[in-house]
Design an enzyme around this catalytic site. Structure first.
Site, PDB file in Angstrom:
ATOM      1  N   VAL A   1       7.129 -18.458 -35.559  1.00  0.00           N
ATOM      2  CA  VAL A   1       6.251 -18.110 -36.277  1.00  0.00           C
ATOM      3  C   VAL A   1       6.688 -18.735 -38.028  1.00  0.00           C
ATOM      4  CG1 VAL A   1       4.320 -16.754 -34.886  1.00  0.00           C
ATOM      5  CG2 VAL A   1       6.143 -15.585 -36.415  1.00  0.00           C
TER       6      VAL A   1
ATOM      7  N   TYR B   1       9.817  -2.388 -40.429  1.00  0.00           N
ATOM      8  CA  TYR B   1       8.508  -2.645 -39.365  1.00  0.00           C
ATOM      9  C   TYR B   1       7.442  -2.085 -39.918  1.00  0.00           C
ATOM     10  CZ  TYR B   1       6.942  -2.377 -34.358  1.00  0.00           C
ATOM     11  OH  TYR B   1       5.502  -3.429 -33.371  1.00  0.00           O
TER      12      TYR B   1
ATOM     13  N   LYS C   1       3.972  -3.797 -40.453  1.00  0.00           N
ATOM     14  CA  LYS C   1       2.891  -3.514 -39.556  1.00  0.00           C
ATOM     15  C   LYS C   1       2.099  -2.869 -40.428  1.00  0.00           C
ATOM     16  CE  LYS C   1       3.835  -4.899 -36.238  1.00  0.00           C
ATOM     17  NZ  LYS C   1       3.566  -5.369 -35.052  1.00  0.00           N
TER      18      LYS C   1
ATOM     19  N   ARG D   1       4.838 -12.010 -23.039  1.00  0.00           N
ATOM     20  CA  ARG D   1       5.474 -10.624 -22.611  1.00  0.00           C
ATOM     21  C   ARG D   1       4.405  -9.035 -22.877  1.00  0.00           C
ATOM     22  NH1 ARG D   1      11.347 -11.087 -24.801  1.00  0.00           N
ATOM     23  NH2 ARG D   1      11.616 -10.799 -26.495  1.00  0.00           N
ATOM     24  N   GLY D   2       4.481  -8.472 -22.388  1.00  0.00           N
ATOM     25  CA  GLY D   2       3.975  -6.834 -23.068  1.00  0.00           C
ATOM     26  C   GLY D   2       2.854  -7.183 -23.351  1.00  0.00           C
ATOM     27  N   ILE D   3       2.280  -6.555 -25.121  1.00  0.00           N
ATOM     28  CA  ILE D   3       1.423  -6.753 -25.178  1.00  0.00           C
ATOM     29  C   ILE D   3       0.433  -7.655 -25.241  1.00  0.00           C
ATOM     30  CG2 ILE D   3      -1.034  -6.448 -26.684  1.00  0.00           C
ATOM     31  CD1 ILE D   3       1.043  -3.424 -27.917  1.00  0.00           C
TER      32      ILE D   3
ATOM     33  N   ARG E   1       8.910 -17.594 -28.192  1.00  0.00           N
ATOM     34  CA  ARG E   1      10.118 -18.175 -29.155  1.00  0.00           C
ATOM     35  C   ARG E   1      11.358 -18.446 -28.159  1.00  0.00           C
ATOM     36  NH1 ARG E   1      14.143 -15.652 -32.603  1.00  0.00           N
ATOM     37  NH2 ARG E   1      13.487 -13.669 -32.283  1.00  0.00           N
TER      38      ARG E   1
END
Length: 239
Positions: free
Chosen positions: A54, A145, A149, A17-19, A39
């Site tokens: 992962v 987060y 990142k 989904r998404g990016i 997942r």
């Protein structure tokens, strides 16, 4: 990816989904053979979808084997799998911190280490890591987060130096606030406040992030490595 001469084997972690899904569709449109991992979300149609957590090395290895059996050795790896567990530091549990790093940063390490085996043999490869503008500029309530990142940048640049002589490139895309399910949890007030900080005055579309990803994996970007490409509407300028 205009300019691609042959169909390549592409694996995208977190591509349901998404990016990640937008990137999968973009690679498919260019004629590449695409596998994605997922997942908990529903597996997308039209691509090889492989269930994989992962944070589990054995599952990562099994996902690569399934992709390799179907499409050949992975030539392009996009690491997009990620989670967020936001909260102020004083309310953040140790598990909230470590679980985000285990998925977003260590999960990427697991995937890259597995992909590097075939790339080293081929003396060629493209790796794109999906970071975040938050990892560059920081954000209150997102220490876990942002740390995960930001870690991707140091990891990618270390790998660019370590494996560059084998014609394997490592680059980072740093999206800003993007119209995905992760942004859907924001209240209207939160959304308006965040958009007000973006010079272009809107959220990104997943397809706009995907365009940067596919460029970095393209032949035209063969001399680009160790780069961090912000796709954030100007929100992180100077970081």
């Amino acid at each position: 990816m205009k300019g691609a001469l042959v169909s390549r084997s592409v694996l995208i972690t977190g591509g349901s989904r998404g990016i990640g899904l937008a990137a999968a569709r973009a690679f498919q449109a260019a004629g590449d053979r695409v596998a994605v991992t997922y997942r908990t979300a529903e597996p997308p149609s039209g691509v090889l979808a492989i269930r994989c957590d992962v944070t589990d090395t054995a599952q990562v290895d099994a996902a690569f084997k399934e992709a390799e059996d179907a499409h050949g050795p992975v030539e392009v790896l996009v690491c997009c799998a990620g989670i967020a567990k936001d909260g102020l530091l004083m309310r953040m549990s140790e598990d909230d911190f470590t679980s985000v790093l285990d998925t977003n940063l260590t999960g990427t390490f697991r995937a890259v280490k597995r992909a590097s085996k075939a790339m080293l043999r081929a003396r060629s490869g493209r790796v794109v890591l999906v970071s975040s503008a938050v990892g560059l500029r920081g954000e209150a309530g997102q220490a876990n987060y942002a740390a995960s990142k930001a870690g991707l940048v140091g990891f990618a640049r270390s790998m660019a130096r370590e494996l560059g002589s084998r014609n394997i490139t490592f680059n980072v895309v740093a999206p800003g606030l993007t119209s995905t399910q992760m942004a859907d949890v924001l209240t209207d007030e939160q959304r308006e406040s965040l958009v007000a900080q973006i010079p272009l005055g809107r959220l990104a579309l997943p397809e706009e992030i995907a365009s940067a990803i596919t460029f970095l994996a393209s032949p035209q970007a063969g001399y680009v490595t160790g780069a961090v490409i912000p796709v954030d509407g100007g929100a992180g300028m100077g970081h």
